[in-house]
Design an enzyme around this catalytic site. Structure first.
Site, mmCIF file in Angstrom:
data_model
loop_
_atom_site.group_PDB
_atom_site.id
_atom_site.type_symbol
_atom_site.label_atom_id
_atom_site.label_comp_id
_atom_site.label_asym_id
_atom_site.label_seq_id
_atom_site.Cartn_x
_atom_site.Cartn_y
_atom_site.Cartn_z
ATOM 1 N N GLN A 199 -28.091 -0.398 -15.647
ATOM 2 C CA GLN A 199 -29.285 -0.426 -16.513
ATOM 3 C C GLN A 199 -30.123 -1.500 -16.613
ATOM 4 O O GLN A 199 -31.278 -1.435 -17.233
ATOM 5 C CB GLN A 199 -28.505 -0.602 -18.324
ATOM 6 C CG GLN A 199 -27.906 -1.890 -18.409
ATOM 7 C CD GLN A 199 -26.931 -1.965 -19.695
ATOM 8 O OE1 GLN A 199 -26.682 -0.795 -20.272
ATOM 9 N NE2 GLN A 199 -26.815 -3.066 -20.321
ATOM 10 N N HIS A 240 -20.283 3.914 -8.455
ATOM 11 C CA HIS A 240 -21.336 3.222 -9.104
ATOM 12 C C HIS A 240 -21.188 1.551 -8.567
ATOM 13 O O HIS A 240 -20.020 1.283 -9.169
ATOM 14 C CB HIS A 240 -21.179 3.358 -10.696
ATOM 15 C CG HIS A 240 -22.419 2.839 -11.519
ATOM 16 N ND1 HIS A 240 -23.840 3.262 -11.295
ATOM 17 C CD2 HIS A 240 -22.652 1.657 -12.234
ATOM 18 C CE1 HIS A 240 -24.502 2.548 -11.924
ATOM 19 N NE2 HIS A 240 -24.004 1.697 -12.629
#
Length: 266
Positions: free
Chosen positions: A76, A249
């Site tokens: 993010q 990820h």
């Protein structure tokens, strides 16, 4: 999300290897809050717009960055730093590197750091209750880049962060001008990502509007065809760099990092 600026196993490690590979480089690892615990908590519960404002102030006041800098955001942090590029042109950002960043947001929360964590369960409940309510938007970081392709009008109207930086409610010419001033905008996508939904968001793609099965690449989105952010012009000028890496990820092989990311930091 769920990490801190200085964790020796994550962000602290990245700082270390960059300093080792580029002797004499100045690396500022951003801490949002006065303590490491606050920094971690703020990755879940602090208004992203306030975080961006705080970072802009930190950059402006840092004497080592006044001539310009390269930025690198993980997960993010990738879209948060893009907001910095768009809103805070001084000092100038040269290259923006988004590693697994969700540039078109997310529509799913399949795997949260620490699956047994009560925080993860609470986040899911809040998103289910109403991601676009004022209370949830103002408090929950992940709701502020929640992009529901089945509720595009709600997203465009009530998203307090992502809809703004993606020019969903109108064109802010300064956002476009500032982003286009980048030398390179590097987007790294994890090719076996099980955390980001959809993974296409890491290359600025997303679900085709009105459904949540088929994804389209950046070049087929209205953001690109209408060139609301200047991405089409940047693409044609060779300023957009799309990199793919095998793995889940943020599972970034160090040799791949050296070969593919370090050159953009020199």
């Amino acid at each position: 999300m769920g990490d801190s600026c200085c964790n020796p196993a994550s962000m602290g490690y990245i700082k270390k290897i960059v300093e080792e590979k580029i002797p004499g480089i100045y690396v500022l690892s951003l801490k949002i809050g006065t303590t490491i615990i606050e920094d971690m908590e703020n990755s879940f519960f602090m208004n992203v717009n306030d975080q961006v404002t705080q970072v802009c102030d930190m950059l402006t006041k840092d004497p080592n960055l006044q001539g310009g800098y390269n930025s690198m955001g993980f997960s993010q942090g990738g879209q948060f730093l893009r907001a910095v590029a768009q809103r805070c042109p001084s000092p100038p950002m040269f290259n923006l590197i988004s590693i697994g960043g969700q540039q078109q947001g997310v529509y799913g929360f399949p795997r949260c750091p620490g699956e047994s964590s009560h925080i993860c369960d609470w986040i899911r409940k809040m998103l289910d209750l109403g991601a676009y309510t004022k209370a949830v938007q103002g408090r929950l970081v992940q709701a502020q880049y929640w992009h529901d392709p089945l509720k595009e009008e709600e997203y465009q109207k009530y998203s307090i962060f992502l809809a703004d930086i993606n020019q969903e409610r109108g064109i802010n010419e300064l956002y476009k001008k500032n982003l286009m001033a980048l030398k390179k905008f590097v987007m790294v996508k994890f090719l076996n990502d099980t955390m980001v939904d959809p993974p296409a968001s890491e290359w600025f793609g997303f679900y085709r509007s009105g459904q949540a099965k088929e994804t389209v690449p950046l070049q087929e989105t209205s953001l690109y065809t209408e060139d609301r952010l200047g991405l089409q012009q940047m693409d044609k000028a060779g300023k957009l760099v799309f990199l793919g890496v095998e793995g889940d990820h943020l599972q970034l092989p160090v040799e791949w990092f050296y070969a593919n990311i370090i050159p953009f930091l020199n």
